[in-house]
Design an enzyme around this catalytic site. Structure first.
Site, PDB file in Angstrom:
ATOM      1  CE  LYS A  51       5.069 -10.057   8.871  1.00  0.00           C
ATOM      2  NZ  LYS A  51       6.006 -10.709   7.914  1.00  0.00           N
ATOM      3  N   GLY A  52       4.573  -3.410  10.744  1.00  0.00           N
ATOM      4  CA  GLY A  52       5.349  -2.175  10.721  1.00  0.00           C
ATOM      5  C   GLY A  52       5.524  -1.466  12.055  1.00  0.00           C
ATOM      6  CD  GLU A 107      -1.161   2.466  11.393  1.00  0.00           C
ATOM      7  OE1 GLU A 107      -0.033   2.045  11.034  1.00  0.00           O
ATOM      8  OE2 GLU A 107      -2.213   2.145  10.822  1.00  0.00           O
ATOM      9  CG  ASP A 108       3.988   1.409  10.214  1.00  0.00           C
ATOM     10  OD1 ASP A 108       2.794   1.760  10.166  1.00  0.00           O
ATOM     11  OD2 ASP A 108       4.453   0.538   9.450  1.00  0.00           O
ATOM     12  CG  ASP A 111       1.466   6.463   1.939  1.00  0.00           C
ATOM     13  OD1 ASP A 111       0.735   6.803   1.002  1.00  0.00           O
ATOM     14  OD2 ASP A 111       2.698   6.331   1.809  1.00  0.00           O
ATOM     15  NE  ARG A 173       8.382  -6.439   8.093  1.00  0.00           N
ATOM     16  CZ  ARG A 173       7.282  -5.811   7.661  1.00  0.00           C
ATOM     17  NH1 ARG A 173       6.981  -4.619   8.137  1.00  0.00           N
ATOM     18  NH2 ARG A 173       6.498  -6.368   6.768  1.00  0.00           N
TER      19      ARG A 173
HETATM   20  P1  XMP Z   1      -2.106   3.990   3.914  1.00  0.00           P
HETATM   21  O1  XMP Z   1      -1.843   4.478   2.508  1.00  0.00           O
HETATM   22  O2  XMP Z   1      -3.348   3.144   3.988  1.00  0.00           O
HETATM   23  O3  XMP Z   1      -0.878   3.062   4.166  1.00  0.00           O
HETATM   24  O4  XMP Z   1      -2.080   5.126   4.907  1.00  0.00           O
HETATM   25  C1  XMP Z   1      -0.576   2.591   5.407  1.00  0.00           C
HETATM   26  C2  XMP Z   1       0.330   1.399   5.328  1.00  0.00           C
HETATM   27  O5  XMP Z   1       1.062   1.334   4.085  1.00  0.00           O
HETATM   28  C3  XMP Z   1       2.393   1.006   4.321  1.00  0.00           C
HETATM   29  N1  XMP Z   1       3.256   2.129   3.902  1.00  0.00           N
HETATM   30  C4  XMP Z   1       4.589   2.095   3.847  1.00  0.00           C
HETATM   31  N2  XMP Z   1       5.448   1.110   4.130  1.00  0.00           N
HETATM   32  N3  XMP Z   1       7.238   2.551   3.580  1.00  0.00           N
HETATM   33  C5  XMP Z   1       6.775   1.349   3.997  1.00  0.00           C
HETATM   34  O6  XMP Z   1       7.583   0.474   4.267  1.00  0.00           O
HETATM   35  C6  XMP Z   1       6.444   3.587   3.274  1.00  0.00           C
HETATM   36  O7  XMP Z   1       6.923   4.666   2.901  1.00  0.00           O
HETATM   37  C7  XMP Z   1       5.039   3.345   3.420  1.00  0.00           C
HETATM   38  N4  XMP Z   1       3.936   4.116   3.209  1.00  0.00           N
HETATM   39  C8  XMP Z   1       2.880   3.327   3.516  1.00  0.00           C
HETATM   40  C9  XMP Z   1       2.505   0.767   5.810  1.00  0.00           C
HETATM   41  O8  XMP Z   1       2.344  -0.593   6.075  1.00  0.00           O
HETATM   42  C10 XMP Z   1       1.366   1.518   6.419  1.00  0.00           C
HETATM   43  O9  XMP Z   1       0.885   1.012   7.627  1.00  0.00           O
HETATM   44 MG    MG Z   2       4.841  -2.910   4.205  1.00  0.00          MG
END
Ligand code: XMP
Ligand code: MG
Length: 187
Positions: A51-52, A107-108, A111, A173
Protein backbone atom coordinates in the site's frame (compact mmCIF):
# COMPACT_ATOMS: atom_id res chain seq x y z
CA UNK A 1 -2.65 15.19 13.77
CA UNK A 2 -0.45 12.53 15.43
CA UNK A 3 1.55 15.45 16.87
CA UNK A 4 2.82 13.58 19.92
CA UNK A 5 3.85 10.57 17.82
CA UNK A 6 6.12 12.31 15.32
CA UNK A 7 9.66 12.95 16.56
CA UNK A 8 10.94 14.83 13.52
CA UNK A 9 9.98 15.76 9.99
CA UNK A 10 12.40 14.27 7.47
CA UNK A 11 10.80 15.41 4.21
CA UNK A 12 8.21 18.18 4.19
CA UNK A 13 5.05 18.28 2.10
CA UNK A 14 6.58 21.05 -0.05
CA UNK A 15 9.76 19.08 -0.61
CA UNK A 16 7.73 16.06 -1.71
CA UNK A 17 5.73 18.16 -4.16
CA UNK A 18 8.82 19.84 -5.64
CA UNK A 19 10.66 16.54 -6.00
CA UNK A 20 7.72 14.92 -7.76
CA UNK A 21 7.58 17.78 -10.27
CA UNK A 22 11.32 17.41 -10.87
CA UNK A 23 11.17 13.62 -11.41
CA UNK A 24 8.03 13.90 -13.56
CA UNK A 25 9.81 16.32 -15.89
CA UNK A 26 12.74 13.89 -16.27
CA UNK A 27 10.49 10.88 -16.87
CA UNK A 28 8.42 12.76 -19.44
CA UNK A 29 11.59 13.72 -21.28
CA UNK A 30 13.03 10.18 -21.15
CA UNK A 31 9.85 8.51 -22.43
CA UNK A 32 8.79 11.21 -24.88
CA UNK A 33 9.79 9.25 -27.98
CA UNK A 34 8.80 5.77 -26.81
CA UNK A 35 5.50 6.31 -25.01
CA UNK A 36 2.06 7.62 -25.88
CA UNK A 37 2.83 8.11 -29.56
CA UNK A 38 1.33 4.94 -31.04
CA UNK A 39 -2.00 4.41 -29.31
CA UNK A 40 -3.02 2.99 -25.93
CA UNK A 41 -0.58 0.08 -26.11
CA UNK A 42 2.29 2.56 -26.06
CA UNK A 43 1.19 4.34 -22.89
CA UNK A 44 3.66 4.08 -20.03
CA UNK A 45 2.51 1.53 -17.44
CA UNK A 46 3.03 2.60 -13.84
CA UNK A 47 3.07 -0.26 -11.37
CA UNK A 48 2.46 0.89 -7.83
CA UNK A 49 3.39 -1.42 -5.01
CA UNK A 50 0.59 -1.44 -2.44
CA UNK A 51 0.00 0.00 0.00
CA UNK A 52 3.00 2.23 0.62
CA UNK A 53 3.33 3.66 -2.88
CA UNK A 54 -0.27 4.83 -3.20
CA UNK A 55 0.24 8.50 -2.31
CA UNK A 56 3.38 8.81 -4.43
CA UNK A 57 1.80 6.96 -7.34
CA UNK A 58 -1.29 9.16 -7.52
CA UNK A 59 0.61 12.44 -7.12
CA UNK A 60 3.27 11.30 -9.57
CA UNK A 61 0.77 10.19 -12.24
CA UNK A 62 -0.97 13.56 -12.01
CA UNK A 63 2.33 15.43 -12.30
CA UNK A 64 3.40 13.48 -15.42
CA UNK A 65 2.54 15.25 -18.67
CA UNK A 66 2.53 11.96 -20.64
CA UNK A 67 -0.31 9.39 -20.68
CA UNK A 68 0.06 6.56 -18.20
CA UNK A 69 -1.92 3.48 -17.25
CA UNK A 70 -2.08 2.59 -13.58
CA UNK A 71 -1.51 -0.92 -12.30
CA UNK A 72 -1.07 -2.13 -8.76
CA UNK A 73 0.57 -5.10 -7.14
CA UNK A 74 0.42 -6.13 -3.54
CA UNK A 75 3.23 -8.23 -2.16
CA UNK A 76 4.01 -9.34 1.33
CA UNK A 77 7.57 -9.68 2.51
CA UNK A 78 7.89 -12.15 5.29
CA UNK A 79 9.72 -10.59 8.20
CA UNK A 80 9.10 -8.31 11.14
CA UNK A 81 7.00 -5.17 10.87
CA UNK A 82 10.06 -2.98 10.31
CA UNK A 83 12.35 -5.12 8.15
CA UNK A 84 11.95 -7.57 5.30
CA UNK A 85 13.41 -11.01 4.71
CA UNK A 86 13.36 -11.09 0.93
CA UNK A 87 10.85 -13.93 0.84
CA UNK A 88 7.97 -12.46 -1.09
CA UNK A 89 4.43 -13.58 -1.85
CA UNK A 90 2.06 -11.96 -4.34
CA UNK A 91 -1.19 -10.91 -2.64
CA UNK A 92 -2.56 -9.08 -5.67
CA UNK A 93 -1.15 -9.47 -9.15
CA UNK A 94 -1.37 -7.12 -12.14
CA UNK A 95 -4.71 -6.96 -13.97
CA UNK A 96 -3.02 -6.92 -17.36
CA UNK A 97 -0.20 -8.39 -19.37
CA UNK A 98 2.86 -6.11 -19.56
CA UNK A 99 4.61 -7.94 -22.43
CA UNK A 100 5.96 -5.39 -24.89
CA UNK A 101 5.03 -2.46 -22.65
CA UNK A 102 7.18 0.28 -21.18
CA UNK A 103 6.93 -0.24 -17.43
CA UNK A 104 7.93 1.98 -14.53
CA UNK A 105 7.70 0.48 -11.04
CA UNK A 106 6.68 3.08 -8.47
CA UNK A 107 8.06 2.43 -5.00
CA UNK A 108 7.67 4.32 -1.75
CA UNK A 109 10.97 3.25 -0.24
CA UNK A 110 13.93 1.01 -0.93
CA UNK A 111 15.40 -0.30 2.29
CA UNK A 112 17.37 -3.56 1.92
CA UNK A 113 16.27 -3.79 -1.71
CA UNK A 114 15.19 -7.40 -1.19
CA UNK A 115 11.53 -6.83 -2.05
CA UNK A 116 12.34 -4.82 -5.14
CA UNK A 117 14.96 -7.29 -6.33
CA UNK A 118 12.42 -10.10 -6.19
CA UNK A 119 9.79 -7.93 -7.90
CA UNK A 120 12.10 -6.92 -10.75
CA UNK A 121 12.93 -10.55 -11.51
CA UNK A 122 9.26 -11.40 -11.46
CA UNK A 123 8.29 -8.53 -13.78
CA UNK A 124 11.25 -9.00 -16.10
CA UNK A 125 10.08 -12.57 -16.79
CA UNK A 126 6.91 -11.08 -18.29
CA UNK A 127 8.98 -9.50 -21.09
CA UNK A 128 8.17 -5.79 -20.91
CA UNK A 129 9.70 -3.52 -23.59
CA UNK A 130 11.50 -1.70 -20.78
CA UNK A 131 11.51 -1.92 -17.00
CA UNK A 132 12.68 0.89 -14.73
CA UNK A 133 12.12 1.98 -11.14
CA UNK A 134 11.22 5.25 -9.51
CA UNK A 135 11.35 5.45 -5.74
CA UNK A 136 10.53 8.40 -3.54
CA UNK A 137 12.91 7.32 -0.77
CA UNK A 138 16.01 5.19 -0.52
CA UNK A 139 18.14 4.22 2.46
CA UNK A 140 21.66 3.78 1.02
CA UNK A 141 23.05 2.48 4.32
CA UNK A 142 20.50 -0.35 4.49
CA UNK A 143 21.02 -1.79 1.01
CA UNK A 144 21.70 -5.55 0.88
CA UNK A 145 20.95 -6.11 -2.81
CA UNK A 146 21.78 -3.53 -5.45
CA UNK A 147 18.89 -2.94 -7.81
CA UNK A 148 19.44 -0.37 -10.55
CA UNK A 149 17.03 2.46 -9.78
CA UNK A 150 16.63 5.05 -12.50
CA UNK A 151 14.87 7.75 -10.47
CA UNK A 152 15.39 8.45 -6.76
CA UNK A 153 13.60 11.17 -4.82
CA UNK A 154 15.53 11.35 -1.56
CA UNK A 155 18.37 9.37 -0.04
CA UNK A 156 17.63 9.26 3.67
CA UNK A 157 19.42 7.98 6.79
CA UNK A 158 18.80 4.42 7.93
CA UNK A 159 15.88 5.25 10.22
CA UNK A 160 12.33 3.97 10.20
CA UNK A 161 10.05 6.56 8.64
CA UNK A 162 6.30 6.97 8.31
CA UNK A 163 3.85 9.15 6.42
CA UNK A 164 2.91 9.78 2.79
CA UNK A 165 1.88 6.15 2.37
CA UNK A 166 4.36 4.62 4.81
CA UNK A 167 2.95 3.02 7.92
CA UNK A 168 3.77 1.70 11.31
CA UNK A 169 1.17 -0.99 12.15
CA UNK A 170 -1.08 0.50 9.42
CA UNK A 171 -1.07 3.99 10.96
CA UNK A 172 0.36 7.30 9.67
CA UNK A 173 -0.05 6.54 5.96
CA UNK A 174 -2.31 9.59 5.73
CA UNK A 175 0.32 12.11 6.89
CA UNK A 176 1.18 14.51 4.05
CA UNK A 177 4.91 14.52 4.97
CA UNK A 178 7.56 11.97 5.96
CA UNK A 179 8.77 11.80 9.53
CA UNK A 180 10.30 9.65 12.21
CA UNK A 181 8.37 8.23 15.12
CA UNK A 182 8.83 9.12 18.73
CA UNK A 183 10.15 6.21 20.87
CA UNK A 184 6.92 6.28 22.90
CA UNK A 185 5.05 4.85 19.89
CA UNK A 186 7.17 1.70 19.92
CA UNK A 187 6.92 1.33 23.70
P1 XMP B 1 13.11 -3.84 1.55
O1 XMP B 1 13.94 -4.01 2.80
O2 XMP B 1 12.72 -5.17 0.95
O3 XMP B 1 11.82 -3.17 2.11
O4 XMP B 1 13.77 -2.90 0.57
C1 XMP B 1 10.89 -2.61 1.30
C2 XMP B 1 9.57 -2.45 2.01
O5 XMP B 1 9.72 -2.43 3.44
C3 XMP B 1 8.93 -1.41 3.99
N1 XMP B 1 9.80 -0.41 4.64
C4 XMP B 1 9.38 0.60 5.39
N2 XMP B 1 8.14 0.97 5.74
N3 XMP B 1 9.05 2.79 6.94
C5 XMP B 1 7.99 2.07 6.52
O6 XMP B 1 6.87 2.44 6.84
C6 XMP B 1 10.32 2.49 6.64
O7 XMP B 1 11.26 3.18 7.05
C7 XMP B 1 10.49 1.33 5.81
N4 XMP B 1 11.59 0.71 5.30
C8 XMP B 1 11.11 -0.35 4.60
C9 XMP B 1 8.17 -0.80 2.83
O8 XMP B 1 6.93 -1.42 2.72
C10 XMP B 1 8.99 -1.12 1.62
O9 XMP B 1 8.27 -1.21 0.42
MG1 MG C 1 4.74 -1.25 5.92
Amino acid sequence: MYDDDIASVMVTEDQVREKIAEIAAKVAEDYRDSCGTGGPQTDLVLIGVLKGAVMFMTDFARALPIPTQLEFMAVSSYGSSTSSSGVVRILKDLDRDIAGRHVLVVEDIIDSGLTLSWLMNNLDARRPASLEVVTLLRKPDAVKVEVPVRYVGFDIPNEFVVGYGLDYAERYRDLPYIGTLSPTVYA
